[in-house]
Design an enzyme around this catalytic site. Structure first.
Site, mmCIF file in Angstrom:
data_model
loop_
_atom_site.group_PDB
_atom_site.id
_atom_site.type_symbol
_atom_site.label_atom_id
_atom_site.label_comp_id
_atom_site.label_asym_id
_atom_site.label_seq_id
_atom_site.Cartn_x
_atom_site.Cartn_y
_atom_site.Cartn_z
ATOM 1 N N ASP A 83 0.981 -1.147 0.062
ATOM 2 C CA ASP A 83 -0.014 -0.054 -0.127
ATOM 3 C C ASP A 83 0.790 1.396 -0.059
ATOM 4 O O ASP A 83 2.039 1.063 -0.258
ATOM 5 C CB ASP A 83 -0.810 0.096 1.285
ATOM 6 N N HIS A 416 0.340 -9.341 -3.581
ATOM 7 C CA HIS A 416 -0.231 -8.261 -3.053
ATOM 8 C C HIS A 416 0.517 -6.895 -2.934
ATOM 9 O O HIS A 416 0.567 -6.516 -1.976
ATOM 10 C CB HIS A 416 -0.902 -8.810 -1.920
ATOM 11 N N ASP A 468 -0.365 -18.618 -4.454
ATOM 12 C CA ASP A 468 0.193 -17.599 -5.050
ATOM 13 C C ASP A 468 -1.207 -16.560 -5.882
ATOM 14 O O ASP A 468 -1.539 -16.963 -6.851
ATOM 15 C CB ASP A 468 0.966 -17.795 -6.229
ATOM 16 N N GLU A 477 1.554 -10.689 0.521
ATOM 17 C CA GLU A 477 2.116 -9.268 0.661
ATOM 18 C C GLU A 477 3.260 -9.161 1.178
ATOM 19 O O GLU A 477 3.610 -9.807 2.146
ATOM 20 C CB GLU A 477 1.074 -8.470 1.643
#
Length: 625
Positions: A83, A416, A468, A477
């Site tokens: 993020d 991710h 995955d 992530e």
């Protein structure tokens, strides 16, 4: 993003016991390549204006107005995970881990020509921390809001979410975050000391002030910044205060900080807590191993009895990791991986393996072992175990998969991570909107268009199973704090594959000056040390690459601090390998004299410049009239 609560003057350390120690281990992975890729991850996570030396080309400038709405420049630093929030606590822990790796594995990193990249990775964080600390009792702790950030799937270059900045101050304390930031800056000051002493000194100024702030105004940072609570709630701040004090002691050799760790050993849990985890949240094992080193080095003095208690807890951690703790062990997967938490578990064996690798070196140097309830562990056992965890991460596991993205033949392709999963701004020039990112890119079954080299993903579950899948954020992530310990771990293990040394092998040349030993605190020098007549302020004013080798432009300001003029000033230079301006060599080896300034008046200065790869040269006054 983790959503889990608790949980350049250094000696080349190739002494003979360590040479024999290294020769007994057989390596099967290219740790140098793994290290190189790991460092690329930190470039992929950069926020701010990217430098011309940026190697990860699919990234662009971002977050160029961070902090402006609050009247402060918070451009720079690192995005936390997949993020775009800049969380101060895990960023600071990552900087501490990078610095510790640079300090304890300096020779290996130099031999790998990676020290420059490691220092750049550290500095990207510490430059940000300096900006974030504009006043002694103010520390900007976060930029961005995790909740709103998660509503959008977009590239950092296209960010449309809130960039609100959040600060800590006397009325809104955060001893855990501030204590870790102090530790990061203190550790970084040690990493930079022989490369840029002026920057090292600056880091130490901020470290001391931030530690004082953390200690004087106590509280959890999530009580001051509520929206961080669901992402990085800590189990307390006592460990960070001990952690900060311990790193400040290492960086300053000021007894005040060692006494702080000793006096608060019971009340803050340093000698009480026996732990099985070392992470962004729990620093006790790190404190215990660092203070055990003080004892092992014979520098405990009057504090030895308390330091022995710290060492006992360090041994507990080692025994628990290595299944020798009479049942009180860390859980392991069938495939041999330490397993502590379902969410992003690989960060824990990575940090544990790094700790065990450094502890093994401390034990080797002191010729000591670890006594566990179920038998004795030699230093070699610790390094063997650390290697087993690194090897699992790199592919020696039931899935035969490397969990470091881009390393080996098989690794995760659906990470991710927003930036990795959306085409680069250099390819797709139009912005990718908040919702469009989810609809077009998040659920896209194809592999990531950008390989985020070096990212350590969350990893397998307790049965060594891994999916995955981009939406499987617990496993796919990557995080800063999970990847950072790998730099020190891989650089330590690289010496095993670079060529084993034995008692009969010639000792590799050491490009560093041997530091002078620090006497115990209660030892008095036989004679008072004379005051140096001149001060030398070192700094690095420019860097560039020639092929694969990094070069530095060193500037030295020489100041006459005596009360008399200095004539015929001669300087002794140790470690000079490049060209120098401002000094002229004499007929004596390593002795130089000023080129054009014959007299240096009291309080006056002159400047010398030299260019070379590696650390700064050591400069001292040889003679003068």
């Amino acid at each position: 993003m983790v959503n889990l609560a608790p949980s350049y003057n250094i000696l080349l350390l190739l002494v003979l016991p360590l040479l024999v120690f290294n020769a007994t281990i057989v390596n099967s992975f290219d740790y140098g390549d793994a290290l190189d890729k790991t460092l690329l991850f930190f470039e992929a996570q950069r926020s701010g204006k990217l430098p011309v030396t940026q190697r990860v080309k699919w990234r662009g400038d971002s977050g160029l107005h961070d902090g402006y709405a609050q009247g402060v420049n918070l451009v720079g630093g690192y995005y936390d995970a997949g993020d775009h929030v800049k969380f101060g606590l895990p960023m600071a822990f990552s900087a501490t881990m990078l610095s510790w790796g640079a300090i304890d594995n300096k020779a290996n990193l130099v031999n790998l020509n990676q020290m420059g990249h490691v220092l750049e990775a550290i500095k990207w964080a510490t430059d940000y921390f300096i900006k974030a600390h504009p006043q002694p009792f103010v520390l900007w702790a976060q930029v961005g809001d995790g909740a709103s950030d998660h509503y959008c799937w977009e590239r950092a270059e296209d960010m449309s979410t809130s960039r609100t900045a959040y600060k800590l101050d006397a009325e809104h304390p955060g001893s855990d975050l501030a204590g870790e930031t102090a530790a990061a800056l203190a550790a970084a000051s040690l990493a930079f000391r022989s490369y840029d002493s002026s920057y090292s000194d600056l880091l130490l100024v901020h470290a001391k002030q931030i530690f004082s702030f953390a200690d004087r105004f106590r509280g959890l940072f999530t009580d001051s910044i509520g929206n961080a609570k669901q992402f990085y709630t800590t189990s307390g701040y006592y460990d960070e205060l001990l952690w900060g004090a311990t790193w400040l002691y290492k960086a300053t050799n000021d007894e005040y900080y060692l006494k702080y760790a000793v006096d608060n050993s019971v009340s803050m849990g340093g000698t009480g807590w026996a732990v099985k985890e070392f992470s962004w949240d729990n620093k006790y094992a790190g404190v215990q191993i660092l203070l055990a080193k003080v004892l092992l080095d014979g520098a405990g003095g009057q504090y030895s009895s308390t330091l022995q208690q710290y060492k006992a807890k360090a041994d507990y951690f080692a025994c628990a990791c290595m299944q020798k703790n009479d049942g009180y062990n860390v859980q392991m997967t069938p495939g041999g991986l330490l397993y502590l938490h379902e969410w992003n578990n690989l960060q824990y064996p990575a940090s544990a393996a790094f700790l065990l690798s450094v502890y093994s070196d401390y034990l080797v140097k002191a010729k000591k072992a670890v006594t566990c309830p179920e038998g004795q562990l030699q230093a070699q056992d610790l390094l063997n175990f650390a290697k087993s965890q690194a090897d699992y991460i790199l592919g020696k596991n039931p899935k035969s998969m490397s969990y470091v993205v881009g390393y080996g033949q098989s690794y995760p392709h659906h990470v991710h991570h927003r930036g990795a999963s959306i085409s680069s701004v250099s390819v797709l020039h139009s912005p990718v909107g908040c919702v469009e990112g989810y609809e077009t890119w998040y659920n896209r079954p194809l592999a990531d268009p950008n390989v985020i080299y070096g990212a350590l993903v969350g990893g397998p579950n307790s049965n060594d199973e891994f999916s995955d899948d981009r939406s499987n954020y617990e496993q796919t992530e990557p995080t800063l704090s999970g990847t950072a310990p790998l730099v020190g771990l891989f650089s330590r293990l690289h010496i095993l594959s670079a060529g084993s040394y034995s008692l009969g092998s010639p000792k590799p040349p050491a490009p560093y000056h041997k530091p002078q030993g620090i006497p115990p605190k209660n030892a008095l020098p036989p004679n008072p040390k004379p005051v140096a007549p001149a001060e030398f302020l070192h700094s690095i004013t420019n860097t560039w690459n020639v092929g694969t080798e990094k070069h530095y432009r060193h500037q030295v300001i020489i100041k006459n601090v005596s009360k008399k003029p200095m004539t015929e000033l001669k300087l002794y230079l140790e470690g000079l390998t490049g060209s120098i301006w401002g000094l002229t060599p004499t007929k004596e080896k390593n002795i130089y004299q000023l080129s054009w300034q014959k007299v240096l008046e009291p309080g006056s200065e002159c400047t010398v410049v030299y260019i070379q790869g590696g650390p700064q040269a050591k400069m001292t006054v040889q003679s003068y009239h």
